[in-house]
Scaffold this active site. Sequence first.
Site, PDB file in Angstrom:
ATOM      1  N   SER A 135      56.185  49.910  35.139  1.00 42.88           N
ATOM      2  CA  SER A 135      56.375  48.746  34.273  1.00 42.88           C
ATOM      3  C   SER A 135      57.800  48.687  33.734  1.00 42.88           C
ATOM      4  O   SER A 135      58.309  47.611  33.401  1.00 42.88           O
ATOM      5  CB  SER A 135      55.380  48.796  33.104  1.00 42.88           C
ATOM      6  N   ILE A 160      53.230  51.003  46.917  1.00 47.44           N
ATOM      7  CA  ILE A 160      53.557  49.711  47.533  1.00 47.44           C
ATOM      8  C   ILE A 160      52.384  49.205  48.362  1.00 47.44           C
ATOM      9  O   ILE A 160      52.060  49.755  49.419  1.00 47.44           O
ATOM     10  CB  ILE A 160      54.829  49.832  48.395  1.00 47.44           C
ATOM     11  N   TYR A 237      66.042  39.264  37.245  1.00 48.87           N
ATOM     12  CA  TYR A 237      65.503  37.993  36.753  1.00 48.87           C
ATOM     13  C   TYR A 237      64.433  37.459  37.700  1.00 48.87           C
ATOM     14  O   TYR A 237      63.433  36.888  37.253  1.00 48.87           O
ATOM     15  CB  TYR A 237      66.633  36.981  36.581  1.00 48.87           C
ATOM     16  N   GLU A 246      52.323  36.890  39.328  1.00 47.26           N
ATOM     17  CA  GLU A 246      51.562  38.069  39.740  1.00 47.26           C
ATOM     18  C   GLU A 246      50.457  38.394  38.735  1.00 47.26           C
ATOM     19  O   GLU A 246      49.316  38.703  39.102  1.00 47.26           O
ATOM     20  CB  GLU A 246      52.511  39.255  39.881  1.00 47.26           C
ATOM     21  N   GLN A 283      15.323  43.648  26.025  1.00 40.83           N
ATOM     22  CA  GLN A 283      16.228  42.761  25.297  1.00 40.83           C
ATOM     23  C   GLN A 283      17.668  43.266  25.305  1.00 40.83           C
ATOM     24  O   GLN A 283      18.605  42.477  25.466  1.00 40.83           O
ATOM     25  CB  GLN A 283      15.739  42.616  23.855  1.00 40.83           C
ATOM     26  N   GLY A 344      20.887  55.548  38.256  1.00 41.04           N
ATOM     27  CA  GLY A 344      21.416  56.529  39.207  1.00 41.04           C
ATOM     28  C   GLY A 344      21.865  55.903  40.507  1.00 41.04           C
ATOM     29  O   GLY A 344      22.818  56.377  41.142  1.00 41.04           O
TER      30      GLY A 344
END
Length: 381
Positions: A135, A160, A237, A246, A283, A344
């Site tokens: 990031s 990648i 940029y 993205e 419920q 399970g």
Amino acid sequence: MDQHLFLGEEHSILRDQLRRFVEERVKPNGDAWEEAGMVPRDILREMGDLGFLGVRYPETYGGSDMDTRATVVLAEELGKSTFSGFAITALVHTDMASVHIFNAGNEAQKAQYMPDIIAGRKITAVCVTEPGAGSDVQGMRSHARREGDHYILNGSKMFITNGVHADLYCVAAKTDREGPSSQSVTMFLVEKGVEGFSVSRNLDKHGWRSSDTAELSFQDVRVPVENVLGAEGQGFYAIMQNFQNERLVAAAAAVGESTAAIELTTAYVKERQAFGAPLWSKQAIRQRLAMLSARVTAARALVYQTAARDANGEDVVREVSMLKALCGELVNEVMYDCLQFHGGAGYLRGMTIERMARDARVQSIGGGATEVMLEEVAKRM
């Protein structure tokens, strides 16, 4: 008119075509792709023939000349396939990698490459992330220096998507190692097979098993000057600009994944008998699924509203950052509960929900981690 107020008839037609393709071509074959660790090229070429790889690109190059709303329809429906490795293979090509060629490429570059990209004859990858820079794009260490009519590119890239089997790689590298990062990154177009460019590793991942993901190495790769995408020093940029697309795509795909998980889990608990009655009679279970459905429906509404605003040219950085954080976390919450309600059986390989839960984990990491996205939102509060 589509179920969303922001969409029109053309989007409904696209959605119907995608759903038919997913049912007929993806779901029957997705398990084999998971085992193979890749999506076959003939499937991507088929998607090209059907017009799915160029929904946003001009008809000049073989595209459909639609807008952001078509992109989120594409992402949501591929997400609903339940095979997110397949979905990300296609979406990286359509909306994360090839966009660098279209947005920054000159007319000669676009004329040369875009028809093959849209037709699925050439598959693309974008190479930004590195072992020490995810990031944090400004932490990039790959570099390129100019020598005459070439650049000499050195460095490595990590995580990648399409890294093993792509044909065209949009590679970010610093061309001014001393200057500020925002003015020193350049994007290069590198073709498979050039000397010095290699796949270091085909990465073995927790999820997205049908998506080939690689670590790449560039050792004195000679890149012609004419393969620069845009101007030298403008790559940062370009990366930041495309992050918005993205991240919106990732959010829409997460909505599709969440919707599919809730649908299949609802069907399962209505059939599964426990303590003399279907699990649906409990419920706690049906109310939890109802609340998850409400939250996914709300997230979907924000996805489509944001796409419509983006199509109108509005600034939606805040909303896109919200969506990437919101949907990345929500899809993991949905998968956790849906697997829980399978009991399970949900923990067994071969169960759809088990695969989907593995695939979803990366949604809060890739393309901008949740924590980074929340900081982007906070800056704009």
